[in-house]
Design a protein around this motif. Sequence first.
Motif, PDB file in Angstrom:
ATOM      1  N   ARG A  16       0.828  -1.198   0.000  1.00  0.00           N
ATOM      2  CA  ARG A  16       0.000   0.000   0.000  1.00  0.00           C
ATOM      3  C   ARG A  16       0.864   1.250   0.000  1.00  0.00           C
ATOM      4  O   ARG A  16       1.884   1.310   0.673  1.00  0.00           O
ATOM      5  CB  ARG A  16      -0.921   0.023   1.231  1.00  0.00           C
ATOM      6  CG  ARG A  16      -1.978  -1.054   1.206  1.00  0.00           C
ATOM      7  CD  ARG A  16      -2.744  -1.116   2.514  1.00  0.00           C
ATOM      8  NE  ARG A  16      -3.696  -2.208   2.475  1.00  0.00           N
ATOM      9  CZ  ARG A  16      -4.963  -2.096   2.106  1.00  0.00           C
ATOM     10  NH1 ARG A  16      -5.442  -0.906   1.760  1.00  0.00           N
ATOM     11  NH2 ARG A  16      -5.763  -3.146   2.068  1.00  0.00           N
ATOM     12  N   HIS A  61     -16.589   0.244   5.971  1.00  0.00           N
ATOM     13  CA  HIS A  61     -15.371   0.445   5.178  1.00  0.00           C
ATOM     14  C   HIS A  61     -15.142   1.928   4.922  1.00  0.00           C
ATOM     15  O   HIS A  61     -16.085   2.726   4.836  1.00  0.00           O
ATOM     16  CB  HIS A  61     -15.475  -0.292   3.840  1.00  0.00           C
ATOM     17  CG  HIS A  61     -15.418  -1.776   3.975  1.00  0.00           C
ATOM     18  ND1 HIS A  61     -14.591  -2.569   3.204  1.00  0.00           N
ATOM     19  CD2 HIS A  61     -16.082  -2.637   4.792  1.00  0.00           C
ATOM     20  CE1 HIS A  61     -14.758  -3.839   3.536  1.00  0.00           C
ATOM     21  NE2 HIS A  61     -15.662  -3.902   4.489  1.00  0.00           N
ATOM     22  N   TRP A  63     -12.322   4.668   2.545  1.00  0.00           N
ATOM     23  CA  TRP A  63     -11.321   4.787   1.485  1.00  0.00           C
ATOM     24  C   TRP A  63     -10.531   6.073   1.710  1.00  0.00           C
ATOM     25  O   TRP A  63     -11.098   7.107   2.089  1.00  0.00           O
ATOM     26  CB  TRP A  63     -11.997   4.841   0.116  1.00  0.00           C
ATOM     27  CG  TRP A  63     -12.587   3.539  -0.316  1.00  0.00           C
ATOM     28  CD1 TRP A  63     -12.047   2.627  -1.189  1.00  0.00           C
ATOM     29  CD2 TRP A  63     -13.855   2.981   0.100  1.00  0.00           C
ATOM     30  NE1 TRP A  63     -12.878   1.541  -1.337  1.00  0.00           N
ATOM     31  CE2 TRP A  63     -13.994   1.729  -0.563  1.00  0.00           C
ATOM     32  CE3 TRP A  63     -14.868   3.408   0.963  1.00  0.00           C
ATOM     33  CZ2 TRP A  63     -15.113   0.913  -0.391  1.00  0.00           C
ATOM     34  CZ3 TRP A  63     -15.983   2.597   1.147  1.00  0.00           C
ATOM     35  CH2 TRP A  63     -16.094   1.367   0.467  1.00  0.00           C
ATOM     36  N   ASP A  64      -9.218   6.025   1.477  1.00  0.00           N
ATOM     37  CA  ASP A  64      -8.391   7.211   1.684  1.00  0.00           C
ATOM     38  C   ASP A  64      -8.004   7.848   0.362  1.00  0.00           C
ATOM     39  O   ASP A  64      -8.391   7.368  -0.724  1.00  0.00           O
ATOM     40  CB  ASP A  64      -7.165   6.882   2.543  1.00  0.00           C
ATOM     41  CG  ASP A  64      -6.143   5.997   1.830  1.00  0.00           C
ATOM     42  OD1 ASP A  64      -6.282   5.749   0.612  1.00  0.00           O
ATOM     43  OD2 ASP A  64      -5.187   5.556   2.504  1.00  0.00           O
ATOM     44  N   GLY A  67      -6.564   5.833  -2.402  1.00  0.00           N
ATOM     45  CA  GLY A  67      -7.389   4.768  -2.965  1.00  0.00           C
ATOM     46  C   GLY A  67      -7.383   3.489  -2.149  1.00  0.00           C
ATOM     47  O   GLY A  67      -7.980   2.495  -2.558  1.00  0.00           O
ATOM     48  N   ASN A  68      -6.717   3.489  -0.994  1.00  0.00           N
ATOM     49  CA  ASN A  68      -6.720   2.312  -0.130  1.00  0.00           C
ATOM     50  C   ASN A  68      -8.098   2.118   0.500  1.00  0.00           C
ATOM     51  O   ASN A  68      -8.726   3.080   0.951  1.00  0.00           O
ATOM     52  CB  ASN A  68      -5.693   2.462   0.997  1.00  0.00           C
ATOM     53  CG  ASN A  68      -4.273   2.535   0.493  1.00  0.00           C
ATOM     54  OD1 ASN A  68      -3.864   1.723  -0.322  1.00  0.00           O
ATOM     55  ND2 ASN A  68      -3.512   3.512   0.970  1.00  0.00           N
ATOM     56  N   GLU A  69      -8.532   0.879   0.573  1.00  0.00           N
ATOM     57  CA  GLU A  69      -9.784   0.531   1.240  1.00  0.00           C
ATOM     58  C   GLU A  69      -9.455  -0.180   2.557  1.00  0.00           C
ATOM     59  O   GLU A  69      -8.574  -1.036   2.602  1.00  0.00           O
ATOM     60  CB  GLU A  69     -10.636  -0.378   0.357  1.00  0.00           C
ATOM     61  CG  GLU A  69     -11.947  -0.807   1.006  1.00  0.00           C
ATOM     62  CD  GLU A  69     -12.788  -1.702   0.107  1.00  0.00           C
ATOM     63  OE1 GLU A  69     -13.854  -2.150   0.562  1.00  0.00           O
ATOM     64  OE2 GLU A  69     -12.369  -1.947  -1.048  1.00  0.00           O
ATOM     65  N   GLY A 395      -5.088  -3.814   5.420  1.00  0.00           N
ATOM     66  CA  GLY A 395      -6.425  -3.293   5.146  1.00  0.00           C
ATOM     67  C   GLY A 395      -7.317  -3.123   6.349  1.00  0.00           C
ATOM     68  O   GLY A 395      -8.545  -3.058   6.195  1.00  0.00           O
TER      69      GLY A 395
END
Length: 468
Positions: A16, A61, A63-64, A67-69, A395
């Motif tokens: 990531r 959930h 998202w940053d 684009g990380n979930e 994650g």
Amino acid sequence: MTQEMPAGLTSSPGVRSFAASAEAQARLHELVPGGAHTYARGSDQYPEQMAPVVVRGAGSHVWDVDGNEFVEYGMGLRSVTLGHGYRPVVDAVSTAIADGVSFSRPTVWELRAAEAFLDQVPTAEMVKFAKNGSDATTAAVRLARAATGRDLVALCGSQPFFSVDDWFMGTTSMSAGIPQAVRDLTVEFPYDDLGAVEALVAQHPGRIAALVLEAETAGASPSPGYLQGLRTLCDREGIVLVFDEMITGMRWSSGGAQAVHGVTPDLSTWGKALGNGFAVSALAGRRNLMELGGLDTDADRVFLMSTTHGAETAGLAAYLAVHDAYRRTDVPGVMAAQGEKLRAGVEAVVADAGLQDHVTVSGHPACLVFGTRDPEGSPSQAYRTLFLQELLERGILCQSFVVSAAHTDADIEATVDAVRGALPVYAAALDAGTTDGLLRGRPVAPALRARAAPRRLRSHRHTERIGS
């Protein structure tokens, strides 16, 4: 105790990127003291250069900006119980604000919300809404002082936080700017020790206006008779008993911890879960106390939470939608069930790794916390940071394991898998006796502390500034 490190494994997967988050965080530090609007959300609470800046959320959930979930735990500092973007709440708020948000007279939303709350918390006789928990808790202290004519406030020093206002902050390590005369008006007692409270009251005869505490903490339940003993003591000594239900309210039950334990406080303060993340808080309690801030009193009046935005329609509409969801579904029951699944899963993989003396899970199932210990078995910020680092890479975004009703079985399984993947790195650090070489950057620090990080870590440009 330890587990063999797989060949070639030196740290986390490293798949990531947090580059965009780090850049955004650096800019936040230039514009916002501490780089966040709540100390618990600060970048110093996360591994260095791995503090995600969130773009959106859905359910459990987020998202940053990279684009990380992530599967998120903590859920808005425990304020989100139904999930991010919960549609009935969003729709209710959208409908309400389309007709205006703030008016010069009370709205029907205030009446509906008060009726709903007093139905939900039948031990209370009146309620007044505001926007944050500190306002409600400080208002409870002011009412107690007015009603008793006393100046001292006794709070539970075993519990972490009650208010941003001086009467509480003066008891913390971040007491700069608070006069000693104000700090001297607050005294402390430990949780679940009735004898200590009795001794404190005897030490200050006729001076304590209020006892302020959480009826139950995230990590400890009261011993049989403790809360009942506080009730009896307060009745005998003329002290106002205040329960802080910011966390327990609508997590332990719809009626809070007071409903679970069958002990009615004189006043209680609510927030967080009331609005599923929307800003709304409440002060509730006995009519004779609450009316000191009203019109039906012959006593000197208390200025009681008279705020411009306390009754704006978005927060009250959000609360009413949350209230409706709780009437239709046992939300606290769902959270408790999912929390128990998470606890069992994490404890199983930790036991399989032989690390049960070093990685622990404790607390109420709807409000779990994890513990991280070093090779000597002492709580460790460095090992906590290493654990957070490895979960982020896999994650999972968490400062704790606080669930919502939106956490699915698949989320729980993914989290347990992430913990399983993090444990070999943790074990390697235990074997080495240090996190050096595995932890990338400095350890996290307590959110409430007197000093920021060393100046060499505080660059305002191009790198993330670490501080409180």
